[in-house]
Design a protein around this motif. Structure first.
Motif, PDB file in Angstrom:
ATOM      1  N   HIS A 177       0.854  -1.182   0.000  1.00 29.88           N
ATOM      2  CA  HIS A 177       0.000   0.000   0.000  1.00 29.88           C
ATOM      3  C   HIS A 177       0.893   1.236   0.000  1.00 29.88           C
ATOM      4  O   HIS A 177       1.790   1.364   0.832  1.00 29.88           O
ATOM      5  N   LYS A 178       0.665   2.129  -0.929  1.00 31.44           N
ATOM      6  CA  LYS A 178       1.489   3.325  -1.030  1.00 31.44           C
ATOM      7  C   LYS A 178       0.607   4.572  -0.898  1.00 31.44           C
ATOM      8  O   LYS A 178      -0.053   4.968  -1.847  1.00 31.44           O
ATOM      9  N   PRO A 179       0.603   5.197   0.297  1.00 32.68           N
ATOM     10  CA  PRO A 179      -0.205   6.399   0.478  1.00 32.68           C
ATOM     11  C   PRO A 179       0.388   7.587  -0.283  1.00 32.68           C
ATOM     12  O   PRO A 179       1.553   7.554  -0.690  1.00 32.68           O
ATOM     13  N   ALA A 180      -0.406   8.623  -0.456  1.00 30.44           N
ATOM     14  CA  ALA A 180       0.124   9.873  -0.998  1.00 30.44           C
ATOM     15  C   ALA A 180       1.190  10.373  -0.025  1.00 30.44           C
ATOM     16  O   ALA A 180       1.126  10.087   1.176  1.00 30.44           O
ATOM     17  N   ARG A 181       2.172  11.141  -0.550  1.00 32.64           N
ATOM     18  CA  ARG A 181       3.275  11.542   0.328  1.00 32.64           C
ATOM     19  C   ARG A 181       3.910  12.828  -0.155  1.00 32.64           C
ATOM     20  O   ARG A 181       4.006  13.092  -1.346  1.00 32.64           O
ATOM     21  N   SER A 182       4.359  13.610   0.802  1.00 28.69           N
ATOM     22  CA  SER A 182       5.217  14.765   0.546  1.00 28.69           C
ATOM     23  C   SER A 182       6.481  14.552   1.356  1.00 28.69           C
ATOM     24  O   SER A 182       6.459  13.911   2.412  1.00 28.69           O
ATOM     25  N   CYS A 183       7.599  15.099   0.881  1.00 30.15           N
ATOM     26  CA  CYS A 183       8.855  15.006   1.607  1.00 30.15           C
ATOM     27  C   CYS A 183       9.591  16.325   1.423  1.00 30.15           C
ATOM     28  O   CYS A 183       9.823  16.753   0.287  1.00 30.15           O
ATOM     29  N   VAL A 184       9.925  16.966   2.545  1.00 27.51           N
ATOM     30  CA  VAL A 184      10.583  18.262   2.478  1.00 27.51           C
ATOM     31  C   VAL A 184      11.759  18.338   3.443  1.00 27.51           C
ATOM     32  O   VAL A 184      11.787  17.664   4.467  1.00 27.51           O
ATOM     33  N   GLU A 185      12.722  19.167   3.088  1.00 34.15           N
ATOM     34  CA  GLU A 185      13.821  19.481   3.988  1.00 34.15           C
ATOM     35  C   GLU A 185      13.414  20.689   4.823  1.00 34.15           C
ATOM     36  O   GLU A 185      12.820  21.634   4.297  1.00 34.15           O
ATOM     37  N   VAL A 186      13.733  20.633   6.100  1.00 29.41           N
ATOM     38  CA  VAL A 186      13.431  21.746   6.999  1.00 29.41           C
ATOM     39  C   VAL A 186      14.723  22.192   7.684  1.00 29.41           C
ATOM     40  O   VAL A 186      15.711  21.459   7.698  1.00 29.41           O
ATOM     41  N   ALA A 187      14.693  23.375   8.260  1.00 29.48           N
ATOM     42  CA  ALA A 187      15.890  23.925   8.897  1.00 29.48           C
ATOM     43  C   ALA A 187      16.301  23.122  10.126  1.00 29.48           C
ATOM     44  O   ALA A 187      17.489  22.938  10.384  1.00 29.48           O
ATOM     45  N   ALA A 188      15.321  22.648  10.878  1.00 27.50           N
ATOM     46  CA  ALA A 188      15.618  21.873  12.083  1.00 27.50           C
ATOM     47  C   ALA A 188      14.377  21.097  12.489  1.00 27.50           C
ATOM     48  O   ALA A 188      13.250  21.491  12.182  1.00 27.50           O
ATOM     49  N   ILE A 189      14.603  19.991  13.181  1.00 36.50           N
ATOM     50  CA  ILE A 189      13.527  19.149  13.705  1.00 36.50           C
ATOM     51  C   ILE A 189      13.683  19.123  15.223  1.00 36.50           C
ATOM     52  O   ILE A 189      14.803  19.082  15.729  1.00 36.50           O
ATOM     53  N   PRO A 190      12.568  19.157  15.975  1.00 33.87           N
ATOM     54  CA  PRO A 190      12.678  19.146  17.431  1.00 33.87           C
ATOM     55  C   PRO A 190      13.570  18.020  17.959  1.00 33.87           C
ATOM     56  O   PRO A 190      13.642  16.932  17.378  1.00 33.87           O
ATOM     57  N   LYS A 191      14.229  18.310  19.059  1.00 34.32           N
ATOM     58  CA  LYS A 191      15.103  17.370  19.771  1.00 34.32           C
ATOM     59  C   LYS A 191      16.298  16.909  18.937  1.00 34.32           C
ATOM     60  O   LYS A 191      16.912  15.890  19.213  1.00 34.32           O
ATOM     61  N   GLY A 192      16.608  17.651  17.869  1.00 32.44           N
ATOM     62  CA  GLY A 192      17.755  17.308  17.038  1.00 32.44           C
ATOM     63  C   GLY A 192      17.562  16.080  16.179  1.00 32.44           C
ATOM     64  O   GLY A 192      18.529  15.506  15.678  1.00 32.44           O
ATOM     65  N   ALA A 193      16.311  15.667  15.977  1.00 29.67           N
ATOM     66  CA  ALA A 193      16.024  14.482  15.158  1.00 29.67           C
ATOM     67  C   ALA A 193      16.436  14.720  13.706  1.00 29.67           C
ATOM     68  O   ALA A 193      16.504  15.862  13.236  1.00 29.67           O
ATOM     69  N   LEU A 194      16.674  13.639  13.004  1.00 32.10           N
ATOM     70  CA  LEU A 194      17.032  13.695  11.585  1.00 32.10           C
ATOM     71  C   LEU A 194      15.816  13.569  10.683  1.00 32.10           C
ATOM     72  O   LEU A 194      15.867  13.945   9.515  1.00 32.10           O
ATOM     73  N   VAL A 195      14.717  13.013  11.227  1.00 32.45           N
ATOM     74  CA  VAL A 195      13.503  12.759  10.443  1.00 32.45           C
ATOM     75  C   VAL A 195      12.282  12.862  11.353  1.00 32.45           C
ATOM     76  O   VAL A 195      12.350  12.547  12.551  1.00 32.45           O
ATOM     77  N   GLU A 196      11.188  13.310  10.778  1.00 31.98           N
ATOM     78  CA  GLU A 196       9.895  13.377  11.464  1.00 31.98           C
ATOM     79  C   GLU A 196       8.831  13.060  10.406  1.00 31.98           C
ATOM     80  O   GLU A 196       8.959  13.486   9.259  1.00 31.98           O
ATOM     81  N   ILE A 197       7.826  12.302  10.799  1.00 31.20           N
ATOM     82  CA  ILE A 197       6.767  11.928   9.849  1.00 31.20           C
ATOM     83  C   ILE A 197       5.409  12.150  10.496  1.00 31.20           C
ATOM     84  O   ILE A 197       5.194  11.764  11.643  1.00 31.20           O
ATOM     85  N   GLU A 198       4.502  12.775   9.743  1.00 37.18           N
ATOM     86  CA  GLU A 198       3.108  12.893  10.169  1.00 37.18           C
ATOM     87  C   GLU A 198       2.243  12.147   9.162  1.00 37.18           C
ATOM     88  O   GLU A 198       2.682  11.890   8.042  1.00 37.18           O
ATOM     89  N   PHE A 199       1.024  11.777   9.571  1.00 39.43           N
ATOM     90  CA  PHE A 199       0.159  11.050   8.656  1.00 39.43           C
ATOM     91  C   PHE A 199      -1.309  11.344   8.902  1.00 39.43           C
ATOM     92  O   PHE A 199      -1.695  11.856   9.956  1.00 39.43           O
ATOM     93  N   ILE A 200      -2.104  10.979   7.918  1.00 38.24           N
ATOM     94  CA  ILE A 200      -3.560  10.965   8.022  1.00 38.24           C
ATOM     95  C   ILE A 200      -3.991   9.554   7.656  1.00 38.24           C
ATOM     96  O   ILE A 200      -3.535   8.984   6.663  1.00 38.24           O
ATOM     97  N   ALA A 201      -4.851   8.968   8.487  1.00 38.97           N
ATOM     98  CA  ALA A 201      -5.370   7.616   8.228  1.00 38.97           C
ATOM     99  C   ALA A 201      -6.886   7.658   8.225  1.00 38.97           C
ATOM    100  O   ALA A 201      -7.502   8.488   8.889  1.00 38.97           O
ATOM    101  N   GLN A 202      -7.475   6.745   7.498  1.00 41.51           N
ATOM    102  CA  GLN A 202      -8.928   6.630   7.374  1.00 41.51           C
ATOM    103  C   GLN A 202      -9.430   5.479   8.222  1.00 41.51           C
ATOM    104  O   GLN A 202      -8.880   4.383   8.157  1.00 41.51           O
ATOM    105  N   LEU A 203     -10.452   5.744   9.038  1.00 39.68           N
ATOM    106  CA  LEU A 203     -11.064   4.655   9.804  1.00 39.68           C
ATOM    107  C   LEU A 203     -11.802   3.729   8.848  1.00 39.68           C
ATOM    108  O   LEU A 203     -12.327   4.164   7.831  1.00 39.68           O
ATOM    109  N   ASN A 204     -11.829   2.453   9.180  1.00 41.20           N
ATOM    110  CA  ASN A 204     -12.522   1.461   8.324  1.00 41.20           C
ATOM    111  C   ASN A 204     -14.014   1.654   8.360  1.00 41.20           C
ATOM    112  O   ASN A 204     -14.603   2.088   9.270  1.00 41.20           O
TER     113      ASN A 204
END
Length: 125
Positions: free
Chosen positions: A98-125
């Motif tokens: 399953h391949k959801p729609a996706r965006s990927c962007v570079e940002v100046a900084a991520i909280p706590k010095g993380a290298l990656v952060e991901i958010e999502f939207i899911a549909q209830l069945n």
């Protein structure tokens, strides 16, 4: 609107919910590569951090009896677009069928010095 909270994913690091259920969808806040057992970022490479983020997402989805197959959209935030390929490889293992729609962007900084952060939207069945 109803907040979704679980111990299977890291607690929010600010005044927000891990996710919110609204109109048949789950809107997840940006998920950091924090280990929910100790509240720390223990992974050091972008691959390890991406894996931790994905496992955190799975934990949150399980809280509402969903899986990655129910995700309709993700947004990936990278501290460096140079790590796109490594993140994409790990991400692809989790979304192999399953391949959801996706965006990927570079940002100046991520909280706590993380290298990656991901958010999502899911549909209830």
């Amino acid at each position: 609107m109803k907040p979704v909270e679980t111990t299977k994913a890291p607690a929010a690091v600010g005044p927000y919910s891990q996710a919110v259920l609204s109109n048949g969808q789950i809107y997840c806040s940006g998920m950091l590569p924090i280990n929910p057992e100790n509240g720390e970022i223990t992974a050091t490479t972008v691959e390890e951090q991406t894996k931790q983020v994905m496992e955190n997402i799975i934990g949150l989805l399980k809280e509402v009896d969903l899986s990655l197959d129910d995700v309709v959209k993700t947004t990936i935030f990278l501290d460096s677009i140079e790590s796109f390929q490594q993140v994409n490889e790990v991400y692809g293992h989790y979304f192999s069928n399953h391949k959801p729609a996706r965006s990927c962007v570079e940002v100046a900084a991520i909280p706590k010095g993380a290298l990656v952060e991901i958010e999502f939207i899911a549909q209830l069945n």
